[in-house]
Design a protein around this motif. Sequence first.
Motif: not given
Length: 259
Positions: A130, A177, A181, A183-184, A187, A198
């Motif tokens: 990120t 992550g 993590c 939310d990523f 990405q 993660t």
Amino acid sequence: MPTVRQIETKLFEFAPLDLKMDWDNAGLLVGDPDQPVEKVLVALDITREVAREASQTGAQLIVAHHPLINCKWLPVQTVRSDTPQGGLLIALLRGGISAICMHTNLDAAAGGVNDALAAALRVNDPGPLTQKGIGRVGTLSRPVPLEQFVAEVSQSLHCNGLRYADGGRIVHRVAVGGGACGDFVDQAVAAGCDTFVTSDLGYHEFLDARPKGINLIDAGHFPTEHVVCPVIINTLKQAFPELEIALSASHREVIQYYV
């Protein structure tokens, strides 16, 4: 012997405070900045057991990853002995034990949580996932089947168990992550990753894994972040060779799995 303040300063040199998220709380959260320190206890979390261990072993300072006060998930409203958080804070204060917590700044720092996680999983040439430096992206030395990689993750991180979803991809370009993590995921997909390791993933994230074309591995919050504790110990030993520094023996993964 160094003071709590001097140790905090050294930790901020390694994981600068300006790397933390806006909502986060990092640094010396409990105790006297000018207290001399002979012994340090390092743990991922500061629990009542860790506080008791510090008292019993004569540690004047606990250095941990997760903040124990004024954090997003557990804000301080009262300090009462009949509440879990209040009782912990009172125990630390009565025992003269200071607490330094390095959280999202340690996640983002070079050599911090996510670089340690990438190293543990043998992810080569890791770069940031990120813009804020959370997570890492790199490649394995050679592509491997997902089932093999899942077994290697479990073994390398000493997981009690893990959850995963098969996105239909061979494992080669991997994102990691430490901690929560989820939310990523997008990405990781945008970075061309076939696999994301993660923790704390939800049902819909697993459900969407195959449509998004990514393997998801939830290796647990504790295992994906505990890898940074030896890094903290080595950092402090190099800076303060006179200190006695120990990894907590009382704090370990609390989640058990029944299959």
